[in-house]
Motif scaffolding. Structure first.
Motif, PDB file in Angstrom:
ATOM      1  N   VAL A   1      -1.370   5.506 -11.437  1.00 30.76           N
ATOM      2  CA  VAL A   1      -0.644   6.396 -11.073  1.00 30.76           C
ATOM      3  C   VAL A   1      -2.336   7.417 -10.930  1.00 30.76           C
ATOM      4  CG1 VAL A   1      -2.246   7.878 -13.866  1.00 30.76           C
ATOM      5  CG2 VAL A   1      -1.332   5.796 -14.014  1.00 30.76           C
ATOM      6  N   LEU A   2      -1.888   8.625 -10.569  1.00 25.53           N
ATOM      7  CA  LEU A   2      -2.980   9.511  -9.509  1.00 25.53           C
ATOM      8  C   LEU A   2      -3.157  10.797 -10.783  1.00 25.53           C
ATOM      9  CD1 LEU A   2      -3.221  11.058  -6.826  1.00 25.53           C
ATOM     10  CD2 LEU A   2      -1.422  12.517  -7.184  1.00 25.53           C
TER      11      LEU A   2
ATOM     12  N   PHE B   1       0.743  -0.576  -0.196  1.00 27.55           N
ATOM     13  CA  PHE B   1       0.009   0.376  -0.038  1.00 27.55           C
ATOM     14  C   PHE B   1       0.299   1.229  -0.046  1.00 27.55           C
ATOM     15  CE2 PHE B   1      -2.725  -3.375   2.268  1.00 27.55           C
ATOM     16  CZ  PHE B   1      -3.704  -3.210   1.659  1.00 27.55           C
ATOM     17  N   ARG B   2       2.094   1.522   0.087  1.00 27.14           N
ATOM     18  CA  ARG B   2       2.693   2.791   0.372  1.00 27.14           C
ATOM     19  C   ARG B   2       2.848   3.214  -0.697  1.00 27.14           C
ATOM     20  NH1 ARG B   2       7.662   3.520   3.490  1.00 27.14           N
ATOM     21  NH2 ARG B   2       7.322   1.584   4.517  1.00 27.14           N
ATOM     22  N   PRO B   3       3.028   3.349  -2.239  1.00 27.82           N
ATOM     23  CA  PRO B   3       2.609   3.931  -3.390  1.00 27.82           C
ATOM     24  C   PRO B   3       1.318   4.690  -3.567  1.00 27.82           C
ATOM     25  CG  PRO B   3       2.959   1.516  -4.121  1.00 27.82           C
ATOM     26  CD  PRO B   3       3.601   1.426  -2.385  1.00 27.82           C
ATOM     27  N   LEU B   4       0.946   3.575  -3.206  1.00 25.47           N
ATOM     28  CA  LEU B   4      -0.599   4.063  -2.500  1.00 25.47           C
ATOM     29  C   LEU B   4      -1.598   5.351  -2.283  1.00 25.47           C
ATOM     30  CD1 LEU B   4      -2.829   1.079  -3.711  1.00 25.47           C
ATOM     31  CD2 LEU B   4      -2.261   2.402  -4.913  1.00 25.47           C
ATOM     32  N   GLN B   5      -0.452   4.685  -1.222  1.00 23.73           N
ATOM     33  CA  GLN B   5      -0.597   6.004  -0.075  1.00 23.73           C
ATOM     34  C   GLN B   5       0.664   7.115  -0.305  1.00 23.73           C
ATOM     35  OE1 GLN B   5      -2.769   6.133   2.834  1.00 23.73           O
ATOM     36  NE2 GLN B   5      -2.268   8.196   2.629  1.00 23.73           N
ATOM     37  N   GLU B   6       1.791   7.418  -0.839  1.00 27.73           N
ATOM     38  CA  GLU B   6       2.916   8.009  -1.503  1.00 27.73           C
ATOM     39  C   GLU B   6       1.705   9.231  -2.283  1.00 27.73           C
ATOM     40  OE1 GLU B   6       5.712   6.088  -3.023  1.00 27.73           O
ATOM     41  OE2 GLU B   6       6.829   5.689  -0.909  1.00 27.73           O
TER      42      GLU B   6
END
Length: 192
Positions: free
Chosen positions: A186-187, A95-100
């Motif tokens: 991708v945000l 979940f780290r990249p999603l939270q970033e």
């Protein structure tokens, strides 16, 4: 809270089976992967997914499209506040990249799940749910909308971009043992 008119309604716990299915479908199997990791010996991971969706429904967090025979599409989201969430050493790597990415979408209404059964695609339901998301975001007083999508989900990206969302950042997908073709998250952001 906004008022919904048919075919929109707020989900109820009785929608939990369809919601778990839709959430897993939208998440390309990631939700089921997580539910499996949470399941005790002999416990059906789908029961975990259904229980989680029933709880969100009780809290009024999910809107569904119901054409008369139950939920065929859903929208789940929440406000990302104006302070980033701390990402400590114990934060799960998956979940780290999603939270970033979420931390780059402060003061937004985050479209966490937008899902529609394939048999109901091409009828404008996704667009209607994105319009509903905008309405919810405005009612919550945020200045922007946000979505995180898998880089290989080109159909969803086209839908979001048609609705004014713009790619803002990317992060690598940490897969662990989750079987996926996704390489990046991708945000996308949209000003209200």
């Amino acid at each position: 809270m906004i008022t919904l008119e048919p075919p929109f309604r707020f989900a109820t716990p009785s929608d939990s089976a369809e919601l778990a299915d839709l959430v897993n479908f939208a998440g390309e199997g990631l939700p089921l992967y997580i539910w499996k990791s949470l399941a005790a010996n002999g416990q059906d991971p789908w029961d975990i997914g259904k229980a989680r969706q029933a709880e969100k429904a009780r809290e009024g967090q999910i809107a569904v499209v119901d054409l008369g025979q139950g939920a065929v599409a859903c929208l789940t989201g929440y406000v990302i506040g104006n302070e980033p969430t701390a990402i400590g050493e114990d934060f799960p790597a998956l979940f780290r990249p999603l939270q970033e990415l979420e931390n780059q979408a402060l003061d937004s209404w985050y479209v966490n799940v937008l899902a529609c059964y394939p048999t109901h695609r091409g009828k404008g339901i996704g667009s209607q749910l994105l319009d509903l998301a905008d309405e919810i975001g405005r009612s919550e007083g945020v200045r922007q909308m946000s979505i995180i999508v898998a880089s290989n989900n080109t159909g969803a990206r086209r839908l979001y971009e048609r609705h004014g969302y713009v790619e803002t950042a990317t992060a690598p997908c940490i897969k662990e043992n989750w079987a996926t073709r996704t390489e990046k998250w991708v945000l996308l952001l949209k000003r209200l």
